[in-house]
Design a protein around this motif. Structure first.
Motif, PDB file in Angstrom:
ATOM      1  N   ILE A   1       4.495 -19.099   9.310  1.00  0.00           N
ATOM      2  CA  ILE A   1       4.202 -17.890   8.538  1.00  0.00           C
ATOM      3  C   ILE A   1       4.198 -16.695   9.495  1.00  0.00           C
ATOM      4  O   ILE A   1       3.593 -16.736  10.563  1.00  0.00           O
ATOM      5  N   LYS A   2       4.939 -15.649   9.097  1.00  0.00           N
ATOM      6  CA  LYS A   2       5.077 -14.462   9.956  1.00  0.00           C
ATOM      7  C   LYS A   2       4.428 -13.247   9.305  1.00  0.00           C
ATOM      8  O   LYS A   2       4.402 -13.128   8.087  1.00  0.00           O
ATOM      9  N   PHE A   3       3.962 -12.340  10.133  1.00  0.00           N
ATOM     10  CA  PHE A   3       3.410 -11.060   9.665  1.00  0.00           C
ATOM     11  C   PHE A   3       4.307  -9.937  10.181  1.00  0.00           C
ATOM     12  O   PHE A   3       4.694  -9.934  11.353  1.00  0.00           O
ATOM     13  N   LYS A   4       4.633  -9.003   9.296  1.00  0.00           N
ATOM     14  CA  LYS A   4       5.497  -7.891   9.704  1.00  0.00           C
ATOM     15  C   LYS A   4       4.995  -6.585   9.090  1.00  0.00           C
ATOM     16  O   LYS A   4       4.369  -6.599   8.035  1.00  0.00           O
ATOM     17  N   PRO A   5       5.298  -5.454   9.730  1.00  0.00           N
ATOM     18  CA  PRO A   5       4.944  -4.177   9.112  1.00  0.00           C
ATOM     19  C   PRO A   5       5.873  -3.884   7.941  1.00  0.00           C
ATOM     20  O   PRO A   5       7.039  -4.279   7.953  1.00  0.00           O
ATOM     21  N   LEU A   6       5.307  -3.232   6.915  1.00  0.00           N
ATOM     22  CA  LEU A   6       6.118  -2.770   5.787  1.00  0.00           C
ATOM     23  C   LEU A   6       6.289  -1.265   5.959  1.00  0.00           C
ATOM     24  O   LEU A   6       5.349  -0.496   5.781  1.00  0.00           O
ATOM     25  N   ASP A   7       7.495  -0.880   6.368  1.00  0.00           N
ATOM     26  CA  ASP A   7       7.736   0.532   6.646  1.00  0.00           C
ATOM     27  C   ASP A   7       7.840   1.320   5.356  1.00  0.00           C
ATOM     28  O   ASP A   7       8.313   0.819   4.341  1.00  0.00           O
TER      29      ASP A   7
ATOM     30  N   ASN B   1       9.349   0.817   1.169  1.00  0.00           N
ATOM     31  CA  ASN B   1       8.226   0.489   0.291  1.00  0.00           C
ATOM     32  C   ASN B   1       8.258   1.316  -0.990  1.00  0.00           C
ATOM     33  O   ASN B   1       7.338   2.057  -1.314  1.00  0.00           O
ATOM     34  N   GLU B   2       9.319   1.095  -1.745  1.00  0.00           N
ATOM     35  CA  GLU B   2       9.562   1.851  -2.971  1.00  0.00           C
ATOM     36  C   GLU B   2       8.406   1.714  -3.956  1.00  0.00           C
ATOM     37  O   GLU B   2       8.080   2.640  -4.686  1.00  0.00           O
ATOM     38  N   TYR B   3       7.786   0.531  -3.992  1.00  0.00           N
ATOM     39  CA  TYR B   3       6.750   0.262  -4.994  1.00  0.00           C
ATOM     40  C   TYR B   3       5.344   0.497  -4.455  1.00  0.00           C
ATOM     41  O   TYR B   3       4.377   0.117  -5.080  1.00  0.00           O
ATOM     42  N   ARG B   4       5.239   1.104  -3.280  1.00  0.00           N
ATOM     43  CA  ARG B   4       3.949   1.410  -2.672  1.00  0.00           C
ATOM     44  C   ARG B   4       3.052   0.170  -2.592  1.00  0.00           C
ATOM     45  O   ARG B   4       1.870   0.209  -2.905  1.00  0.00           O
TER      46      ARG B   4
ATOM     47  N   SER C   1       1.562  -2.711   4.730  1.00  0.00           N
ATOM     48  CA  SER C   1       1.839  -1.277   4.791  1.00  0.00           C
ATOM     49  C   SER C   1       0.599  -0.568   5.323  1.00  0.00           C
ATOM     50  O   SER C   1      -0.404  -0.435   4.620  1.00  0.00           O
ATOM     51  N   GLU C   2       0.708  -0.107   6.554  1.00  0.00           N
ATOM     52  CA  GLU C   2      -0.412   0.600   7.175  1.00  0.00           C
ATOM     53  C   GLU C   2      -0.792   1.824   6.341  1.00  0.00           C
ATOM     54  O   GLU C   2      -1.962   2.133   6.136  1.00  0.00           O
ATOM     55  N   LYS C   3       0.247   2.508   5.835  1.00  0.00           N
ATOM     56  CA  LYS C   3       0.020   3.733   5.074  1.00  0.00           C
ATOM     57  C   LYS C   3      -0.747   3.465   3.774  1.00  0.00           C
ATOM     58  O   LYS C   3      -1.720   4.144   3.453  1.00  0.00           O
ATOM     59  N   GLU C   4      -0.300   2.453   3.011  1.00  0.00           N
ATOM     60  CA  GLU C   4      -0.954   2.169   1.724  1.00  0.00           C
ATOM     61  C   GLU C   4      -2.350   1.576   1.939  1.00  0.00           C
ATOM     62  O   GLU C   4      -3.261   1.838   1.153  1.00  0.00           O
ATOM     63  N   ILE C   5      -2.516   0.768   3.000  1.00  0.00           N
ATOM     64  CA  ILE C   5      -3.841   0.234   3.331  1.00  0.00           C
ATOM     65  C   ILE C   5      -4.794   1.400   3.610  1.00  0.00           C
ATOM     66  O   ILE C   5      -5.929   1.425   3.145  1.00  0.00           O
TER      67      ILE C   5
ATOM     68  N   SER D   1      -8.207   2.880  -7.776  1.00  0.00           N
ATOM     69  CA  SER D   1      -7.025   3.674  -7.416  1.00  0.00           C
ATOM     70  C   SER D   1      -6.098   3.865  -8.618  1.00  0.00           C
ATOM     71  O   SER D   1      -5.206   4.706  -8.577  1.00  0.00           O
ATOM     72  N   ARG D   2      -6.288   3.068  -9.664  1.00  0.00           N
ATOM     73  CA  ARG D   2      -5.496   3.118 -10.902  1.00  0.00           C
ATOM     74  C   ARG D   2      -4.006   2.899 -10.634  1.00  0.00           C
ATOM     75  O   ARG D   2      -3.159   3.285 -11.431  1.00  0.00           O
ATOM     76  N   ARG D   3      -3.690   2.248  -9.505  1.00  0.00           N
ATOM     77  CA  ARG D   3      -2.267   2.060  -9.229  1.00  0.00           C
ATOM     78  C   ARG D   3      -1.668   0.871  -9.975  1.00  0.00           C
ATOM     79  O   ARG D   3      -0.459   0.766 -10.096  1.00  0.00           O
ATOM     80  N   PHE D   4      -2.530  -0.055 -10.443  1.00  0.00           N
ATOM     81  CA  PHE D   4      -2.020  -1.178 -11.236  1.00  0.00           C
ATOM     82  C   PHE D   4      -2.738  -1.213 -12.582  1.00  0.00           C
ATOM     83  O   PHE D   4      -3.303  -2.217 -12.974  1.00  0.00           O
ATOM     84  N   ARG D   5      -2.720  -0.059 -13.274  1.00  0.00           N
ATOM     85  CA  ARG D   5      -3.475   0.095 -14.520  1.00  0.00           C
ATOM     86  C   ARG D   5      -3.163  -0.985 -15.548  1.00  0.00           C
ATOM     87  O   ARG D   5      -4.033  -1.428 -16.274  1.00  0.00           O
ATOM     88  N   HIS D   6      -1.866  -1.406 -15.597  1.00  0.00           N
ATOM     89  CA  HIS D   6      -1.445  -2.356 -16.618  1.00  0.00           C
ATOM     90  C   HIS D   6      -2.040  -3.745 -16.412  1.00  0.00           C
ATOM     91  O   HIS D   6      -1.959  -4.581 -17.304  1.00  0.00           O
ATOM     92  N   ILE D   7      -2.610  -4.017 -15.226  1.00  0.00           N
ATOM     93  CA  ILE D   7      -3.186  -5.356 -15.016  1.00  0.00           C
ATOM     94  C   ILE D   7      -4.686  -5.297 -14.744  1.00  0.00           C
ATOM     95  O   ILE D   7      -5.253  -6.234 -14.184  1.00  0.00           O
TER      96      ILE D   7
END
Ligand SMILES: [Zn+2]
Length: 144
Positions: free
Chosen positions: A34-40, A44-47, A60-64, A123-129
């Protein structure tokens, strides 16, 4: 299992220092790599915050940062993604998310997993779920 952090992400290093031994003990026969990688950001279209593609976990450092996750909460989110891989959850299974959350709880990160989910709801980013997210909090509360 082999857990590799080729980009030397500091939070992943910290996670592995704390939990790699316990993971090996919980899954002694696991031979997955199992590998860990940054999500640039550009990719990251879907944030996404932390996502998994096969046996690679992207962070994603930014979204975290936007979500305001603390290091222990990031650990819980990493444990959740590892749970999907190590428990071989099927995306269409009704309990896939709860199975993944179980691993966070097994690592002693159940309370942090709950606050991650609370921050995602706020954050209301996944309101539908939202109702599914609430169901996960209820499940984790019962595990504790
Ligand atoms: Zn999940």
């Amino acid at each position: 299992m082999i857990l590799s952090n080729p980009f030397k992400l500091p939070v992943v290093d910290a996670f592995l220092r704390c939990y790699a031994e316990t993971l090996q003990r919980l899954f002694p026969d696991c031979s997955l790599e199992i590998k860990f990688k940054p999500l640039d950001d550009a990719d990251n279209e879907y944030r996404d915050i932390i996502v998994r593609l096969n046996k690679t976990i992207y962070l994603s450092e930014k979204e975290i940062g936007k979500l305001g996750l603390t290091p222990p909460e990031i650990f819980a989110a990493i444990a959740h993604e590892l749970g999907h891989i190590l428990y071989h959850t099927h995306p269409w299974a009704y309990d896939a998310e709860e199975r993944a959350d179980t691993l966070a709880a097994q690592l002693g990160l159940g309370a942090q997993m709950i606050t991650v989910i609370e921050k995602i709801i706020a954050s209301r980013r996944f309101r539908h779920i939202t109702s599914l997210l609430v169901k996960r909090i209820q499940y984790l509360t019962h595990l504790a």
